[in-house]
Every structure is written in C-alpha cells, then in structure tokens.
Design a protein around this motif. Structure first.
Motif, mmCIF file in Angstrom:
data_model
loop_
_atom_site.group_PDB
_atom_site.id
_atom_site.type_symbol
_atom_site.label_atom_id
_atom_site.label_comp_id
_atom_site.label_asym_id
_atom_site.label_seq_id
_atom_site.Cartn_x
_atom_site.Cartn_y
_atom_site.Cartn_z
ATOM 1 N N HIS A 16 0.795 -1.263 -0.117
ATOM 2 C CA HIS A 16 -0.072 -0.080 -0.105
ATOM 3 C C HIS A 16 1.131 1.187 -0.267
ATOM 4 N N ILE A 20 1.692 4.443 -2.480
ATOM 5 C CA ILE A 20 1.285 5.417 -2.719
ATOM 6 C C ILE A 20 2.544 6.466 -2.571
ATOM 7 N N GLN A 101 -3.202 4.687 11.637
ATOM 8 C CA GLN A 101 -2.884 5.617 10.089
ATOM 9 C C GLN A 101 -1.573 6.465 10.630
ATOM 10 N N GLU A 274 -8.697 9.637 8.015
ATOM 11 C CA GLU A 274 -9.065 9.528 6.576
ATOM 12 C C GLU A 274 -7.388 9.496 5.713
ATOM 13 N N ASP A 275 -7.902 9.708 4.743
ATOM 14 C CA ASP A 275 -6.637 9.763 3.928
ATOM 15 C C ASP A 275 -5.269 10.845 4.220
ATOM 16 N N VAL A 277 -2.777 11.296 2.501
ATOM 17 C CA VAL A 277 -1.643 11.661 1.453
ATOM 18 C C VAL A 277 -1.752 13.472 0.936
#
Length: 291
Positions: A16, A20, A101, A274-275, A277
């Motif tokens: 993953h 990214i 996270q 939440e993302d 990125v």
C-alpha cells in the motif's frame, strides 16, 4: 519467527505505502528535501560562459589549459521518525485507530526517504524510549521499521515528548530531518522542542481523532484515560459538559499551534479514518515553494 498475521500486515503495508510513494507522491520528496550542501564531483575543460570563479587554478597551472570544478548537490540526508506509542494511540472512532494511521503514515515517509536515497531511522517513545533504530538505507531496513511499529508492546502508557526530543539530541549529532509523529497530548516539552529545532529540521505530524474534538450526545458514559488510568463519569447529554469538553480541546490545540508558529514549524495534520496523502502533498508543495 514472526507470527503469520504480523508478516501479512507488513506485506500489506509495504504494498500500500509503496504504491502511495510511486504513484501519488512521485518526485515530491526530492523536491521538498534538497539535501544539506554540495560536494565536489570532477573537473572539466573551461567552456565559454563558465563562471571564472569555478576555475581550478591548480589543474589549470599543471596542464596549461583552463579547467573548472564541477559540484553536485549532496542529496543524502538522515531522516528520523519519532513515533508516539502511548496509550492514547489506541483511540479510534472512525474504523481506524491512531496507532494504525501512524504506522501507515510512518511507513510512507520511510519508503519516500529510501526512494530519495536517504537514510531513515526510528525512535518509538511513550513516557520513556521504547525502541531506537539508527538510520540506514534499503527496503529490508524499512520492513524492519514497519515490524517494530507493528510488534511494539510499550512498557509505558504516558507521553513524554521531552524525553523523545532529548534522546534525539543525544543520539543524532548531525543535522537530521525529524518527523515527530504524535497526538501531542503532552505539556512541558517547549524547551526540548526549541533545542531540537535549533539543531534539526523538525516536522510535527499531528495525528488526531474527531472524537477528541467533539463529544457525542450518548448519555452517561464512563471514560478511562488510556495514559493515566483515571476514570471519570460524564453526562454527555449535558450541553455544558459538551461545551466544556470542546473548549478544553480547542484551548489545547491553540496552545500547541501557537508554539509551532513561534518556533516557525510547519505541522502536518492528519485524522483517523481519513486519507493522509493529501496533507502530505500539501506539505511537500509548501516545502518546495519555500526552498
């Protein structure tokens, strides 16, 4: 031998976070972090338009023809991840805990660093130092860092940012890029942060959960502080109780952010579920424009 479950988690995080770095953050690390200086690379014959200040007079005198020095940017940096493992990291109201996270975010930063040919290390802390891994290069090294993040069973439950920052200043003598990944639910770390800021490039990464900012209306609840063990009973139907909770959370955030501004620190804010990125992209973009 690692349990099969941990091996699967490491592999999943590797796939993953590598995606990214390769697809979503491609090239942004190198643009944001340009290295610490320049180093000599070679000499070549002088060409029309070259800066005469770059002439290598020793080689010119020896050969009888003008030569200039060429330099290249010294790209390699040391990156240290200071990662909070205190009891409050177990909180998560949006399908994901802060610890989960933090692990994915830290892995993404680590893979970004080695892709940029930088060394990356890890310090896990609570109210003491739980683990210290010196900076090194390579995918196998990053996989070890992910394993430490997943496999860590902290001895402490509290948070001491001062202890982590003081340990950083003792162990890292050269200037280092330092990501402090924490919910910053601590006090009294201002002096240690100021000292660390004078020696290193400090980047606070604030990991929070929305329930820490807004109390839901669910009646009488018993809450246990994950770091101190203290238990309190609150009436969440009480508007005064909810407002006092929100005001306390906002005051703590304001004090933290005021400290960051005073020390000229540029924090990254992420929330569970939440993302992360886009916050990273915005941060890299600000760094690139600043440099």
């Amino acid at each position: 031998m690692l349990p099969r479950e941990i091996i699967k988690k490491i592999r999943r995080i590797q796939i993953h976070t590598t995606h990214i770095v390769d697809e979503l953050l491609a090239g942004q690390w190198d643009s944001a972090f340009r290295g610490s200086g320049i180093e000599f690379e070679e000499v070549r014959p002088y060409q029309f338009g070259d800066d005469i200040r770059s002439i290598d007079w020793n080689v010119t005198a020896r050969t009888g023809h003008p030569y200039v020095k060429l330099f290249r940017e010294e790209r390699e940096m040391a990156v240290m991840l200071l990662v909070d493992q205190s009891g409050s990291q177990g909180m998560g109201s949006n399908w994901q805990t802060k610890r989960e996270q933090v692990t994915e975010l830290s892995a993404t930063l680590a893979f970004s660093a080695i892709k940029g040919n930088d060394r990356v290390g890890l310090t896990l802390f609570t109210d003491g130092i739980e683990k210290f891994v010196p900076p090194r290069k390579g995918t196998r090294h990053v996989l070890r860092l992910i394993r430490e993040l997943l496999y860590c069973t902290p001895m402490g439950t509290g948070t001491s940012l001062s202890t982590a920052l003081e340990h950083l200043n003792r162990t890292m003598s050269r200037r280092t890029v330092v990501f402090v990944v924490s919910d910053f639910q601590d006090t009294g770390y201002e002096k240690a942060l100021k000292v660390a800021r004078s020696k290193h490039d400090i980047i606070p990464v604030v990991v929070a959960d929305q329930r820490e900012l807004e109390m839901p209306k669910v009646g009488l609840v018993r809450l246990r502080d994950a770091e101190t063990g203290k238990v309190v009973t609150l009436d969440t139907n009480s508007r005064a109780c909810r407002e006092a909770y929100r005001e306390f959370a906002e005051r703590r955030m304001q004090e933290r952010d005021t400290l960051f501004r005073r020390l000229n620190l540029d924090p990254i804010h992420v929330y569970t579920g939440e993302d992360f990125v886009e916050p990273l992209r915005r941060f890299f973009h600000r760094r690139e424009n600043r440099s």
